[in-house]
Write an enzyme that holds these catalytic residues in place. Sequence first.
Site, PDB file in Angstrom:
ATOM      1  N   ARG A   1       0.993  -1.135   0.045  1.00  0.00           N
ATOM      2  CA  ARG A   1      -0.037  -0.029  -0.070  1.00  0.00           C
ATOM      3  C   ARG A   1       0.800   1.190  -0.055  1.00  0.00           C
ATOM      4  O   ARG A   1       0.281   2.294  -0.341  1.00  0.00           O
ATOM      5  CB  ARG A   1      -0.929   0.127   1.091  1.00  0.00           C
ATOM      6  CG  ARG A   1      -1.831  -0.986   0.945  1.00  0.00           C
ATOM      7  CD  ARG A   1      -3.045  -0.757   2.118  1.00  0.00           C
ATOM      8  NE  ARG A   1      -2.793  -2.053   3.262  1.00  0.00           N
ATOM      9  CZ  ARG A   1      -3.462  -2.219   4.320  1.00  0.00           C
ATOM     10  NH1 ARG A   1      -4.475  -1.231   4.484  1.00  0.00           N
ATOM     11  NH2 ARG A   1      -2.937  -2.929   5.188  1.00  0.00           N
TER      12      ARG A   1
ATOM     13  N   SER B   1      -0.152  -6.337  11.485  1.00  0.00           N
ATOM     14  CA  SER B   1      -1.696  -6.622  12.205  1.00  0.00           C
ATOM     15  C   SER B   1      -1.236  -8.212  12.990  1.00  0.00           C
ATOM     16  O   SER B   1      -0.490  -9.026  12.414  1.00  0.00           O
ATOM     17  CB  SER B   1      -2.747  -6.822  11.644  1.00  0.00           C
ATOM     18  OG  SER B   1      -2.658  -7.832  10.341  1.00  0.00           O
TER      19      SER B   1
ATOM     20  N   CYS C   1       1.127   2.094  16.089  1.00  0.00           N
ATOM     21  CA  CYS C   1       0.782   0.704  16.960  1.00  0.00           C
ATOM     22  C   CYS C   1       1.118   1.471  18.368  1.00  0.00           C
ATOM     23  O   CYS C   1       0.792   0.515  19.303  1.00  0.00           O
ATOM     24  CB  CYS C   1       1.759  -0.050  16.543  1.00  0.00           C
ATOM     25  SG  CYS C   1       3.450   0.448  16.951  1.00  0.00           S
TER      26      CYS C   1
HETATM   27  P1  NAD Z   1      -0.907  -6.152   7.544  1.00  0.00           P
HETATM   28  O1  NAD Z   1      -0.581  -7.145   8.583  1.00  0.00           O
HETATM   29  O2  NAD Z   1      -1.821  -6.159   6.838  1.00  0.00           O
HETATM   30  O3  NAD Z   1       0.295  -5.970   6.797  1.00  0.00           O
HETATM   31  C1  NAD Z   1       1.664  -5.972   7.189  1.00  0.00           C
HETATM   32  C2  NAD Z   1       2.410  -6.859   6.041  1.00  0.00           C
HETATM   33  O4  NAD Z   1       2.042  -8.169   5.809  1.00  0.00           O
HETATM   34  C3  NAD Z   1       2.472  -6.213   4.695  1.00  0.00           C
HETATM   35  O5  NAD Z   1       3.769  -5.982   3.954  1.00  0.00           O
HETATM   36  C4  NAD Z   1       1.538  -7.349   3.715  1.00  0.00           C
HETATM   37  O6  NAD Z   1       1.766  -7.047   2.374  1.00  0.00           O
HETATM   38  C5  NAD Z   1       1.836  -8.638   4.611  1.00  0.00           C
HETATM   39  N1  NAD Z   1       0.588  -9.274   4.594  1.00  0.00           N
HETATM   40  C6  NAD Z   1      -0.832  -9.012   4.770  1.00  0.00           C
HETATM   41  N2  NAD Z   1      -1.511 -10.141   4.799  1.00  0.00           N
HETATM   42  C7  NAD Z   1      -0.819 -10.906   4.591  1.00  0.00           C
HETATM   43  C8  NAD Z   1      -1.058 -12.508   4.786  1.00  0.00           C
HETATM   44  N3  NAD Z   1      -2.352 -12.786   4.696  1.00  0.00           N
HETATM   45  N4  NAD Z   1      -0.134 -13.210   4.437  1.00  0.00           N
HETATM   46  C9  NAD Z   1       1.213 -12.830   4.347  1.00  0.00           C
HETATM   47  N5  NAD Z   1       1.483 -11.484   4.249  1.00  0.00           N
HETATM   48  C10 NAD Z   1       0.614 -10.675   4.401  1.00  0.00           C
HETATM   49  O7  NAD Z   1      -0.672  -4.838   8.396  1.00  0.00           O
HETATM   50  P2  NAD Z   1      -0.891  -3.165   8.156  1.00  0.00           P
HETATM   51  O8  NAD Z   1      -2.321  -2.945   7.897  1.00  0.00           O
HETATM   52  O9  NAD Z   1       0.040  -2.797   6.724  1.00  0.00           O
HETATM   53  O10 NAD Z   1      -0.219  -2.627   9.413  1.00  0.00           O
HETATM   54  C11 NAD Z   1      -1.120  -1.976  10.273  1.00  0.00           C
HETATM   55  C12 NAD Z   1      -0.949  -3.167  11.240  1.00  0.00           C
HETATM   56  O11 NAD Z   1       0.398  -3.163  11.959  1.00  0.00           O
HETATM   57  C13 NAD Z   1      -1.683  -2.607  12.947  1.00  0.00           C
HETATM   58  O12 NAD Z   1      -2.214  -3.427  13.427  1.00  0.00           O
HETATM   59  C14 NAD Z   1      -0.624  -2.021  13.822  1.00  0.00           C
HETATM   60  O13 NAD Z   1      -0.901  -2.081  15.162  1.00  0.00           O
HETATM   61  C15 NAD Z   1       0.688  -2.902  13.384  1.00  0.00           C
HETATM   62  N6  NAD Z   1       1.882  -2.295  13.646  1.00  0.00           N
HETATM   63  C16 NAD Z   1       2.482  -2.720  14.724  1.00  0.00           C
HETATM   64  C17 NAD Z   1       3.770  -2.290  15.208  1.00  0.00           C
HETATM   65  C18 NAD Z   1       4.409  -2.843  16.310  1.00  0.00           C
HETATM   66  O14 NAD Z   1       5.486  -2.314  16.596  1.00  0.00           O
HETATM   67  N7  NAD Z   1       3.745  -3.563  17.007  1.00  0.00           N
HETATM   68  C19 NAD Z   1       4.284  -0.970  14.439  1.00  0.00           C
HETATM   69  C20 NAD Z   1       3.630  -0.608  13.267  1.00  0.00           C
HETATM   70  C21 NAD Z   1       2.449  -1.475  13.004  1.00  0.00           C
END
Ligand code: NAD
Length: 496
Positions: free
Chosen positions: A182, A231, A286
């Site tokens: 994204r 996530s 986050c």
């Molecule tokens: P997301 O989980 O949708 O995506 C993260 C990454 O995973 C992306 O690169 C995406 O391409 C990949 N991905 C998505 N679905 C997948 C699947 N089914 N199988 C394999 N790979 C997959 O997260 P997002 O919406 O991009 O980011 C927001 C989330 O990240 C929120 O939940 C937030 O709390 C979390 N976050 C956590 C921290 C932390 O330090 N704990 C920091 C930043 C963001």
Amino acid sequence: MSNPDEHVLLNFVAGEWKRSTADAYQGVVNPATAEVLASVPLSAASEVDEVVRAADRAYRSWREVPVVERVQPLYRLKVLLEEHLDELARTTTLECGKTFGESKGELQRGIENVEVACGMPSLVQGWTNEDVARGIDEHVFRQPLGVVAAITPFNFPGMIPLWFLPYAVATGNAFVLKPSERVPMTTQVLFRLIEQAGFPKGVLGLVNGGKDTVDALLDHPLVEAVSFVGSTPVAKYIYRRATANGKRAQCQGGAKNPAVILPDADLDMGTRILADSAFGCAGQRCLATSVVITVGEAREGFKERVVQDALSRKVGFGLAEGVQMGPVITAASRERISGLVDQGTKEGAKLLVDGRGLAVDGDEYRNGYFVHPTVVDEVDPASTLARTEVFGPVLSLMHAEDLNEAIELVNARSFGNQACVFTSSGAAAREFRTRARAGNIGVNLGVAAPMAFFPFSGWGESFFGDLHAQARHGVEFYTQTKVVIERWPASWSRQF
Ligand code: NAD
């Protein structure tokens, strides 16, 4: 070669920009206008194989480069990042929606990780005992793993890759990044700077894509370790699949961060800090505060102040003058946030400020994914709104009679990314920091983001693994310890 067509994003393989052979592409959208900015490939497993094999070839000589030389391209990268800060930040704002100031701030936190990793000659040191027995010495060395990969989320496109990349390469690994599909444009700028910084070809690779691209990394036999931020459901999935394939994994997940305000807190300061935490980056951090638990008399004072703050915040395009909060990332995200607020009111909560469906200044932004600050009171701790990560500018309010009850509410969550307390009592703050179940604790702070020389902690459903990102944890994650015991009998020296 630089990117020949800036609308089609490229992979970076063996030190060269390469157009993907993917069948599928996805639009990269400016969330403030809904305009398509670029097209990102969803790279196939064969392309993952190519970038990983190039990284593996590069790793074999990179690991033999002395650490003092390995950090030299990182020093150059730091300077390049600073010189291109505005270009990087503009790109982040365009694709991610946060304000220009927020984009610059996140990049600054990323640069700090490059600075810390430049200290790798000291950080990577092992330890030694002379004469563990007569004539026998014992040492621990830290050695790199090989090819390591990181999979990153949409909300910090500049900073989060830099939580991992500098430590991975400074410890002698080769590193492959799969950024969020994204927000892949910031990474294109980052890798143009990496190209100029002078890393040997292949040491750093970039492969764009989505789930299939990730799965190919998780299954690739040459990938030794996986770092993930995103996530919770995806973090769990990645942790399971990576570790089942025998890889190291550190997976940071979602959050639902509470803050407690005690009656002795400075309410003006506390409200300002907590409103910035809840509504900054449109709540898509986050470490955003998502629930405030007022204790005793703090209730009315905080409520009045936070409502005023929410109503006064200027929402709009992140590059426009005076804007304090941008849009959320997608239309689907906006609908999801709106649905959770509806669910909260159905379960008994009261809307104090409803930020949904409001326009922002400028006709060109009428299709943007804007949600204004929203405040919901009397949220039932057992309700869906109280338990679900909203990831939008929605602040839920709860109330407790005393600190003990507030800490119980804090600890009733499954997430454990952050918990904050606002008080002028050292004893109350101490009790809170001791008992609160969260990896990052803030005292009179609303975004307790650890500096680059501390680990970014996270507990419960917010983290899967044991070694966290940044600093010494990063060094330990990207190295394996080798213990060497040597016998050199003194009698042998007599032959010289
Ligand atoms: P997301 O989980 O949708 O995506 C993260 C990454 O995973 C992306 O690169 C995406 O391409 C990949 N991905 C998505 N679905 C997948 C699947 N089914 N199988 C394999 N790979 C997959 O997260 P997002 O919406 O991009 O980011 C927001 C989330 O990240 C929120 O939940 C937030 O709390 C979390 N976050 C956590 C921290 C932390 O330090 N704990 C920091 C930043 C963001």
